[in-house]
Enzyme design. Structure first.
Site, short mmCIF file in Angstrom:
data_model
loop_
_atom_site.label_atom_id
_atom_site.label_comp_id
_atom_site.label_asym_id
_atom_site.label_seq_id
_atom_site.Cartn_x
_atom_site.Cartn_y
_atom_site.Cartn_z
N ASP A 41 3.88 22.25 -45.65
CA ASP A 41 3.62 22.97 -44.41
C ASP A 41 2.11 23.06 -44.25
O ASP A 41 1.36 22.82 -45.20
CB ASP A 41 4.26 24.37 -44.45
CG ASP A 41 4.01 25.17 -43.16
OD1 ASP A 41 4.05 24.56 -42.07
OD2 ASP A 41 3.77 26.38 -43.25
N SER A 42 1.68 23.47 -43.07
CA SER A 42 0.25 23.63 -42.84
C SER A 42 -0.31 24.83 -43.59
O SER A 42 -1.53 24.94 -43.77
CB SER A 42 -0.03 23.79 -41.34
OG SER A 42 0.61 24.96 -40.85
N CYS A 104 7.47 22.32 -41.53
CA CYS A 104 6.47 22.63 -40.51
C CYS A 104 6.99 22.07 -39.19
O CYS A 104 7.31 20.88 -39.11
CB CYS A 104 5.13 21.98 -40.87
SG CYS A 104 3.87 22.08 -39.60
N GLU A 180 -1.14 34.32 -41.67
CA GLU A 180 -2.06 33.87 -42.72
C GLU A 180 -2.99 34.99 -43.17
O GLU A 180 -3.47 35.00 -44.30
CB GLU A 180 -2.87 32.66 -42.24
CG GLU A 180 -2.06 31.40 -42.02
CD GLU A 180 -1.61 30.72 -43.29
OE1 GLU A 180 -2.28 30.88 -44.33
OE2 GLU A 180 -0.57 30.02 -43.27
N CYS A 212 8.42 27.83 -35.52
CA CYS A 212 7.33 27.67 -36.48
C CYS A 212 7.76 28.40 -37.74
O CYS A 212 8.26 29.53 -37.66
CB CYS A 212 6.03 28.24 -35.94
SG CYS A 212 4.66 28.24 -37.13
N HIS A 214 6.07 29.83 -39.91
CA HIS A 214 5.31 31.06 -40.13
C HIS A 214 6.00 32.27 -39.48
O HIS A 214 5.89 33.40 -39.95
CB HIS A 214 3.90 30.96 -39.55
CG HIS A 214 2.94 30.18 -40.38
ND1 HIS A 214 2.98 28.81 -40.46
CD2 HIS A 214 1.90 30.58 -41.17
CE1 HIS A 214 2.00 28.39 -41.24
NE2 HIS A 214 1.34 29.44 -41.69
#
Length: 289
Positions: A41-42, A104, A180, A212, A214
């Site tokens: 994933d990013s 992702c 994040e 997403c 996240h």
């Protein structure tokens, strides 16, 4: 080598993709009996997918790569996302994985077909499993939220509309930085959620796809704002079922976590998401594409 055409909402890119990932890399054959699944994933969002997979397949070995030095992917071009994805896949292949999960949504939108056509192992994305779950729940009106790149790709929209579903999309670029930074509760996070989702709420959707990986970290806030009449869908559990035919339940339950940058908040985020203490390791991804 043959050129692969990648279409987005605004442009078409041509990426030279050698067959079977022949990018002057050495793929280490996993000679061990253990099944090893790789995810990338990013950033930390893909850990939500990792957690679901480990719960479903506790015997299997997992290796996770978070490209935190280049997060977010969502504001990058399709060409750049494809390059980043190939670099992440190269690293994981060299670790001897048997199966790759692109954890992702942005990479799944732009790079999945390139990866499937280039890698000698099964490759799965997170978009189609999420769509399947949404179709099982909706009465006909679905909202999709994601990064700018995922929304621009119309990957979710096209699949849902093909099934006769009314679709409303919204890019939420500040959600990834919130996660994040560990800002999962409080007035700032609440204000950002309201800012992005108030229009979707007014549309009367009955299902909302978190496009997403996240975003599940913000799921309690999102559910609270949208109300009990809206089913909030993430792809983590759906992808666990999707890969089942390809998984051998053999391994030592080993977990390796790699990141391209280790920020001061990373360790606490890893513990928050996985519910256990795991030491992240730093890795560098040189560009070879």
């Amino acid at each position: 080598a043959k050129p692969t055409t990648i279409a987005s909402a605004k442009a078409t890119f041509f990426i030279l993709t050698p067959p079977k990932f022949a990018l002057s890399i050495i793929i280490q054959k996993n000679c061990e009996k253990n099944m090893k699944i790789g995810l990338f994933d990013s950033g930390v969002g893909g850990l939500t997918v990792l957690k679901a997979l480990r719960k479903t397949y506790p015997e299997v070995d997992f290796i996770y790569l978070g490209d935190t030095a280049r997060v977010p992917y969502g504001n990058k071009s399709a060409q750049t996302v494809i390059r980043y994805s190939l670099e992440c896949a190269e690293f994981l292949l060299n670790e001897g994985i048997d199966l790759l999960v692109v954890a992702c949504n942005t990479a799944s939108s732009y790079a999945l077909q390139v990866l499937k056509g280039s890698l000698p192992i099964p490759v799965f994305g997170v978009i189609e499993p999420g769509v399947k779950r949404a179709l099982e729940n909706t009465k006909g009106k679905v909202g999709v939220i994601g990064t700018k790149a995922t929304i621009s790709s119309c990957a979710y929209k096209n699949l849902l509309e093909a099934k006769g579903v009314e679709v409303y999309q919204r890019a939420c670029p500040l959600f990834v930085p919130l996660v994040e930074e560990g800002l999962l509760e409080g007035s700032i996070a609440e204000a950002v959620v309201e800012h992005y989702l108030k229009d979707l709420k007014e549309k009367g959707i009955d299902t909302l796809i978190l496009g997403c990986t996240h975003y599940p970290l913000l799921k309690p806030l999102i559910e609270r704002f949208m109300g009990p009449q809206v089913k909030v869908i993430d792809s983590a559990q759906a992808i666990a079922l999707e890969i089942e035919p390809f998984v051998k339940r053999e391994g030592s339950s080993k977990l390796d976590l790699y990141f391209t940058d280790i920020s001061p908040s990373l360790q606490s985020l890893v513990e928050l998401i996985l519910g256990e203490v795991k030491e992240p390791r730093l890795v560098s991804l040189p560009c070879k594409v």
